[in-house]
Design a protein around this motif. Structure first.
Motif, PDB file in Angstrom:
ATOM      1  N   SER A 176       0.796  -1.088   0.032  1.00  0.00           N
ATOM      2  CA  SER A 176      -0.148   0.176   0.050  1.00  0.00           C
ATOM      3  C   SER A 176       0.888   1.356   0.087  1.00  0.00           C
ATOM      4  N   LEU A 177       1.956   1.237  -0.786  1.00  0.00           N
ATOM      5  CA  LEU A 177       2.925   2.167  -0.593  1.00  0.00           C
ATOM      6  C   LEU A 177       2.312   3.220  -1.671  1.00  0.00           C
ATOM      7  N   SER A 178       2.129   4.672  -1.252  1.00  0.00           N
ATOM      8  CA  SER A 178       1.351   5.773  -1.851  1.00  0.00           C
ATOM      9  C   SER A 178       2.021   6.365  -2.994  1.00  0.00           C
ATOM     10  N   PHE A 179       3.623   6.135  -2.951  1.00  0.00           N
ATOM     11  CA  PHE A 179       4.408   7.051  -3.749  1.00  0.00           C
ATOM     12  C   PHE A 179       5.195   6.001  -4.609  1.00  0.00           C
ATOM     13  N   GLY A 180       4.857   5.002  -4.813  1.00  0.00           N
ATOM     14  CA  GLY A 180       5.717   4.075  -5.777  1.00  0.00           C
ATOM     15  C   GLY A 180       6.571   3.337  -4.837  1.00  0.00           C
ATOM     16  N   GLN A 181       7.564   2.508  -5.334  1.00  0.00           N
ATOM     17  CA  GLN A 181       8.390   1.521  -4.542  1.00  0.00           C
ATOM     18  C   GLN A 181       9.455   2.224  -3.628  1.00  0.00           C
ATOM     19  N   LEU A 182       9.772   1.836  -2.783  1.00  0.00           N
ATOM     20  CA  LEU A 182      11.103   2.551  -2.168  1.00  0.00           C
ATOM     21  C   LEU A 182      12.344   2.541  -3.272  1.00  0.00           C
ATOM     22  N   HIS A 183      13.206   3.533  -2.935  1.00  0.00           N
ATOM     23  CA  HIS A 183      14.294   3.381  -3.849  1.00  0.00           C
ATOM     24  C   HIS A 183      15.078   2.219  -3.754  1.00  0.00           C
ATOM     25  N   GLU A 184      15.814   1.682  -4.804  1.00  0.00           N
ATOM     26  CA  GLU A 184      16.283   0.231  -4.916  1.00  0.00           C
ATOM     27  C   GLU A 184      17.270  -0.081  -3.846  1.00  0.00           C
ATOM     28  N   ASP A 185      17.897   1.202  -3.454  1.00  0.00           N
ATOM     29  CA  ASP A 185      19.063   0.945  -2.370  1.00  0.00           C
ATOM     30  C   ASP A 185      18.541   1.222  -0.810  1.00  0.00           C
ATOM     31  N   THR A 186      17.212   1.685  -0.866  1.00  0.00           N
ATOM     32  CA  THR A 186      16.772   2.185   0.597  1.00  0.00           C
ATOM     33  C   THR A 186      16.321   0.768   1.175  1.00  0.00           C
ATOM     34  N   LYS A 187      17.129   0.769   2.559  1.00  0.00           N
ATOM     35  CA  LYS A 187      17.203  -0.299   3.729  1.00  0.00           C
ATOM     36  C   LYS A 187      16.209   0.184   4.597  1.00  0.00           C
ATOM     37  N   SER A 188      15.706  -0.918   5.546  1.00  0.00           N
ATOM     38  CA  SER A 188      14.728  -0.511   6.648  1.00  0.00           C
ATOM     39  C   SER A 188      15.123  -1.136   7.696  1.00  0.00           C
ATOM     40  N   SER A 189      14.688  -0.561   9.046  1.00  0.00           N
ATOM     41  CA  SER A 189      15.212  -0.960  10.328  1.00  0.00           C
ATOM     42  C   SER A 189      13.784  -0.716  11.479  1.00  0.00           C
ATOM     43  N   GLY A 190      13.634  -1.705  11.896  1.00  0.00           N
ATOM     44  CA  GLY A 190      12.295  -1.573  12.954  1.00  0.00           C
ATOM     45  C   GLY A 190      13.035  -0.741  14.185  1.00  0.00           C
ATOM     46  N   ARG A 191      12.346  -0.101  14.711  1.00  0.00           N
ATOM     47  CA  ARG A 191      12.546   0.552  16.008  1.00  0.00           C
ATOM     48  C   ARG A 191      11.434   0.653  17.031  1.00  0.00           C
ATOM     49  N   VAL A 192      11.441  -0.164  18.105  1.00  0.00           N
ATOM     50  CA  VAL A 192      10.334   0.022  19.292  1.00  0.00           C
ATOM     51  C   VAL A 192      10.642   1.113  20.081  1.00  0.00           C
ATOM     52  N   ALA A 193       9.574   1.634  20.689  1.00  0.00           N
ATOM     53  CA  ALA A 193       9.696   2.914  21.439  1.00  0.00           C
ATOM     54  C   ALA A 193      10.579   2.522  22.979  1.00  0.00           C
ATOM     55  N   PRO A 194      11.675   3.344  23.042  1.00  0.00           N
ATOM     56  CA  PRO A 194      12.148   2.799  24.295  1.00  0.00           C
ATOM     57  C   PRO A 194      11.700   3.419  25.688  1.00  0.00           C
ATOM     58  N   VAL A 195      11.916   2.919  26.809  1.00  0.00           N
ATOM     59  CA  VAL A 195      11.472   3.464  27.919  1.00  0.00           C
ATOM     60  C   VAL A 195      11.819   4.943  28.065  1.00  0.00           C
ATOM     61  N   VAL A 196      10.949   5.743  28.677  1.00  0.00           N
ATOM     62  CA  VAL A 196      11.431   7.272  28.756  1.00  0.00           C
ATOM     63  C   VAL A 196      11.620   7.786  30.357  1.00  0.00           C
ATOM     64  N   PHE A 197      12.049   6.811  31.394  1.00  0.00           N
ATOM     65  CA  PHE A 197      12.263   7.361  32.701  1.00  0.00           C
ATOM     66  C   PHE A 197      13.788   7.616  32.772  1.00  0.00           C
ATOM     67  N   GLY A 198      14.245   8.237  33.662  1.00  0.00           N
ATOM     68  CA  GLY A 198      15.696   8.514  33.935  1.00  0.00           C
ATOM     69  C   GLY A 198      16.360   9.251  32.935  1.00  0.00           C
ATOM     70  N   LEU A 199      15.725   9.987  31.933  1.00  0.00           N
ATOM     71  CA  LEU A 199      16.372  10.659  30.761  1.00  0.00           C
ATOM     72  C   LEU A 199      17.078  11.821  31.100  1.00  0.00           C
ATOM     73  N   GLY A 200      16.611  12.535  32.243  1.00  0.00           N
ATOM     74  CA  GLY A 200      17.222  13.892  32.994  1.00  0.00           C
ATOM     75  C   GLY A 200      18.488  13.515  33.397  1.00  0.00           C
ATOM     76  N   LEU A 201      18.436  12.234  34.193  1.00  0.00           N
ATOM     77  CA  LEU A 201      19.954  11.737  34.798  1.00  0.00           C
ATOM     78  C   LEU A 201      20.729  11.372  33.819  1.00  0.00           C
ATOM     79  N   ILE A 202      20.420  10.817  32.917  1.00  0.00           N
ATOM     80  CA  ILE A 202      21.250  10.507  31.627  1.00  0.00           C
ATOM     81  C   ILE A 202      21.972  11.880  31.232  1.00  0.00           C
ATOM     82  N   GLU A 203      20.960  12.916  31.004  1.00  0.00           N
ATOM     83  CA  GLU A 203      21.222  14.034  30.393  1.00  0.00           C
ATOM     84  C   GLU A 203      22.380  14.754  31.085  1.00  0.00           C
ATOM     85  N   ALA A 204      22.227  14.402  32.566  1.00  0.00           N
ATOM     86  CA  ALA A 204      23.301  15.044  33.365  1.00  0.00           C
ATOM     87  C   ALA A 204      24.556  14.295  33.695  1.00  0.00           C
ATOM     88  N   ILE A 205      24.836  13.179  32.835  1.00  0.00           N
ATOM     89  CA  ILE A 205      26.105  12.431  32.909  1.00  0.00           C
ATOM     90  C   ILE A 205      27.278  13.446  32.056  1.00  0.00           C
TER      91      ILE A 205
END
Lengths: 384, 454
Positions: free
Chosen positions: B177-206
């Motif tokens: 169901s691609l609306s704008f034709g096939q992907l470019h022949e060299d385009t690759k794909s990678s799945g990404r699940v949503a990461p957890v979102v706690f503790g991020l301010g502390l990571i920012e402060a490292i």
């Protein structure tokens, strides 16, 4: 040398006996505080249980003969039961039966009872989406399992059960600042499949709420597991104060009032379908006062209460708390009703200002509770 | 005479108790910034030390995080501007309960996972010409969505030294169901699940220096582990900084992270990313009415930012149980801790002193590592190669099954358990993985018990 040792020995013995004695005395009164609190909690859950049963009966009557009268009756019973439930929210936030995990690893029912905000299109049709929701999704059977499994399964706002789900099913969406939602009783006439599913959904979710509230009530009975676990806590005083401090300084002030004030959307209120948010605020606040003072629904006294401990330890702080309670009562009563109308006022409108005042009063109250905990050596953690 | 005796006893008592508490202090996460509970709300609490006057921003942010955005124009002006193309209508749609996303269930619907796209030409990374860097599988009325994805899994068998074996699943994506034709022949794909979102301010402060301390890009110490910091341009400040967020450490600040997600996942413009998220070929998308300029206001961003920065990480549970302690020792012995660095003391956080100088235990070095062929899906990002992944923090990993009711791990959720996630480690992680595979069943279980206590 002997003499020195001897004196030191007596000195130590004396001081130890003193410590032991005073700890015993403190333990004794902490135990009676924990007991009187457990009695108070049990009293309130029993009251909610009775009033929720009445609501459920009214809902069954309404579904049996849907008309304006039976709908109004069901709505009134919802309002009555909810105004007591709101008081019991002072028993949250310290891992008790409502929102903790018991020794069997089962999680309390809070998320199924009171989840909010609620994405109403997840349950039923809304303006612009006539075929939305579980009710219109014929591939799902309407029963308890469906409702429980669907609750917040894919999104926190996809709420399928609890007070606000029932509220939406009784009132419908609210598009007016003058009135609450106006769902037609005819939505529940058994004239088509969707209506039949809606009837089943309303009855099932109401029964589920009743079941959860009855469970809470049982947990706090004389031999209930939840009561036992509470009485075995190392720091019951800290737990009690944590509950009311978190309700004051986090849930009620920030989550329910300030967030609505800041959102810029009048319908971004807690009970947006029924326009009962002002009663939610009052009920929560009553919960805080009643726990602090050890007061039952009809003025019964549950002594000793937290306030007696605070007063004995630091009378000035207790008086400050009473004063801020008083001021908060005034500011809450000055909030324009209904809440959505208040939210639509300009920034300096009198109702909005009263709501702002309520938020700041509640924060002061929470800080005082934290202070009281420090004084009494009880651990008060807000919002954990 | 006995005065001095009492004083010396007092000193000895003071020293011993002080010694115990400081040891405990070094070993445990600071209680003022972490929480300990095992419910669906385990990831949803603010840090206990949060200034009460900021609660309002925190709950305002939480509310916004859970609210659904709608297409413009709509009656609720503050929440319109969704899309035109997007993946989900709310933040919490993917980050359910502030937790972890997963690949689609049997119904095939993508709820908390997106597909990243890119093509590499002469070492440079480019977007797909028609679909950009991410496939948006939903759209508002009157605008075509970009396309839909299906996942098939191939089975990869792995054997432990003691003869037991596990079937791993490797995802293969196909598009329809691609609306704008096939992907470019060299385009690759990678799945990404949503990461957890706690503790991020502390990571920012490292502190960056603490991250660089562990980097060894040329593997000078010859332990088989290099690890390099991903230096990126932080869009809001335009500074070159070390990326700490995202599966490939492509974001250094949460402001960049949040506004980037609002743009890519929900199609919301902000003052940081003012352009609508449509490629030039997507005419209807470009012509849509927008929901204000920008769609997500600075005030809204501020609330979301405070919320993200001050969500508390969970503290380890059952830390004193014997099997957990043994599992922790195995974790070290096997070599996991060479990359999953246990603890830090944070530096100064620019916005929240509550987050400064705290002992935290994220279990990550925040560096990019070559993870070998198994995890190479040919999609690079920034200067991170397709086979390079940032060591993901492990805090809260054992609570995912309680909060999100699943145990899908790694960037695309291919691992069906924590153990499977370990077995996908190759490249710089190969040695640790092989060490794990040689453990007895009993010891493997202890190590997993430890991970589940985090």
């Amino acid at each position: 040398m002997y003499k020195i040792k001897f004196t030191l020995f007596f000195y130590l013995l004396f001081s130890f006996s003193f410590i032991v004695k005073s700890t015993y005395a403190a333990n004794d009164s902490i135990n009676s505080l924990a007991n009187s609190y457990a009695n108070l909690v049990s009293h309130y859950y029993n009251e909610v249980s009775l009033s929720t049963q009445e609501m459920h009966n009214a809902i069954i009557k309404f579904v049996q003969a849907p008309d304006n009268n039976s709908l109004t009756n069901a709505k009134n019973k919802w309002i009555a039961a909810r105004s007591i439930y709101g008081i019991t929210e002072a028993f949250r936030f310290y891992g008790g039966p409502i929102d903790g995990v018991n020794k069997y690893g089962e999680e309390g029912p809070e998320g199924l009872i009171n989840a909010w905000p609620l994405n109403e299109a997840y349950i039923d049709y809304v303006k612009g989406s006539p075929n939305a929701g579980i009710i219109n999704n014929l591939s799902l059977e309407i029963n308890n399992d469906t409702i429980i499994a669907a609750n917040m399964s894919e999104d926190d706002a996809d709420v399928s059960s609890g007070w606000h789900a029932i509220e939406f099913l009784l009132w419908g969406q609210d598009f007016s600042l003058e009135t609450a939602g106006i769902r037609e009783a005819s939505d529940y006439l058994p004239t088509n499949e969707i209506n039949i599913r809606r009837r089943a959904y309303l009855v099932a979710t109401s029964a589920l709420l009743l079941e959860h509230i009855n469970w809470l009530s049982m947990e706090w009975l004389e031999n209930g597991e939840g009561r036992k676990a509470f009485l075995n806590k190392n720091d019951p005083g800290g737990a009690i104060l944590t509950g009311i401090a978190t309700l004051a300084g986090f849930e009620l002030s920030s989550e329910r009032i300030a967030t609505a004030l800041d959102s810029g959307d009048p319908e971004d209120e807690h009970s947006c379908f029924s326009d009962q948010t002002h009663n939610d605020v009052k009920a929560n606040f009553n919960g805080i006062i009643n726990v602090y003072l050890g007061k039952g629904l009809n003025g019964e006294s549950f002594s000793p209460s937290i306030s007696e401990f605070v007063a004995k330890n630091n009378l000035k702080l207790h008086e400050n708390i009473l004063e801020i309670i008083n001021e908060t009562n005034i500011s809450i009563n000055n909030i324009t009703v209904p809440f959505d109308k208040m939210l639509s006022e300009p920034k300096n409108g009198p109702g909005r200002q009263a709501a702002e005042k309520t938020v700041s009063n509640l924060l002061v109250l929470a800080k005082n509770f934290k202070e009281a905990g420090k004084d009494l050596n009880w651990e008060v953690i807000i919002a954990e | 005479m006995y005065k001095s005796l009492i004083i010396s006893i007092a000193i000895i008592l003071f020293l011993t108790t002080n010694n115990i508490s400081s040891k405990e202090y070094a070993d445990r996460m600071d209680k003022e910034i972490s929480v300990k509970r095992e419910t669906r709300e385990s990831f949803a609490a603010p840090i206990p030390s949060l200034d009460l006057n900021k609660m309002r921003l925190f709950t305002g942010g939480r509310h916004l995080f859970r609210r659904s955005w709608t297409p413009a124009p709509s009656s609720v002006k503050s929440l319109d501007g969704l899309g035109p193309v997007f993946n989900r209508v709310s933040c919490s749609g993917c980050h359910v309960k502030d937790g972890r996303g997963r690949p689609p269930k049997k119904d095939g619907k993508f709820r908390s996972m997106v597909i990243k796209l890119s093509r590499t030409e002469k070492g440079e990374i480019y977007p797909d010409p028609n679909y950009g860097y991410q496939l948006n599988d939903k759209s508002i009325l009157g605008v075509p969505f970009e396309g839909k994805t299906s996942i098939n899994y191939t089975v990869v068998n792995q054997k432990f030294d003691d003869g037991a074996s596990v079937n791993l699943s490797k995802p293969i994506y196909s598009f329809h169901s691609l609306s704008f034709g096939q992907l470019h022949e060299d385009t690759k794909s990678s799945g990404r699940v949503a990461p957890v979102v706690f503790g991020l301010g502390l990571i920012e402060a490292i502190k960056e220096e603490d991250i660089l301390k562990n980097a060894d890009p040329k593997d000078i110490d010859k332990d088989g582990i290099s690890g390099r910091a991903h230096k990126i341009i932080d869009v809001p400040s335009k500074n070159i900084m070390i990326g700490k967020f995202g599966w490939k450490a492509t974001r250094a600040s949460l402001l960049h992270h949040i506004t980037g997600a609002a743009s890519q996942d929900m199609g919301l413009t902000s003052n940081i990313f003012p352009e609508t998220n449509c490629t030039q070929t997507q005419k209807a998308c470009l012509e849509q009415i927008d929901g204000g300029d920008p769609e997500i206001s600075d005030a809204q961003i501020e609330r979301l930012l405070v919320y993200m920065q001050t969500l508390a990480p969970p503290r380890q549970r059952r830390a004193k149980e014997e099997n957990i302690i043994q599992g922790q020792n195995l974790f070290k012995k096997v070599g996991c801790e060479n990359c999953h660095t246990a603890s830090y003391v944070t530096g100064e956080h620019p916005n929240h002193p509550e987050l400064s100088n705290r002992v935290i235990k994220p279990y990550s070095d925040f560096l990019l590592h070559d993870m070998g062929k198994g995890l190479d899906d040919e999609v690079g990002e920034g200067k991170a190669k397709s086979y390079e992944w940032k060591t993901p923090p492990l805090w809260g990993i054992g609570l995912v099954k309680i909060v999100n009711k699943h145990t899908r791990f790694l960037h695309d959720g291919r691992a069906k358990s924590i153990e499977e996630a370990i077995l996908w480690h190759e490249g710089e992680g190969l040695r640790a993985k092989n060490n794990y595979m040689s453990l007895s069943l009993k010891n493997r279980k202890k190590l997993l018990d430890f991970l589940n206590s985090l």
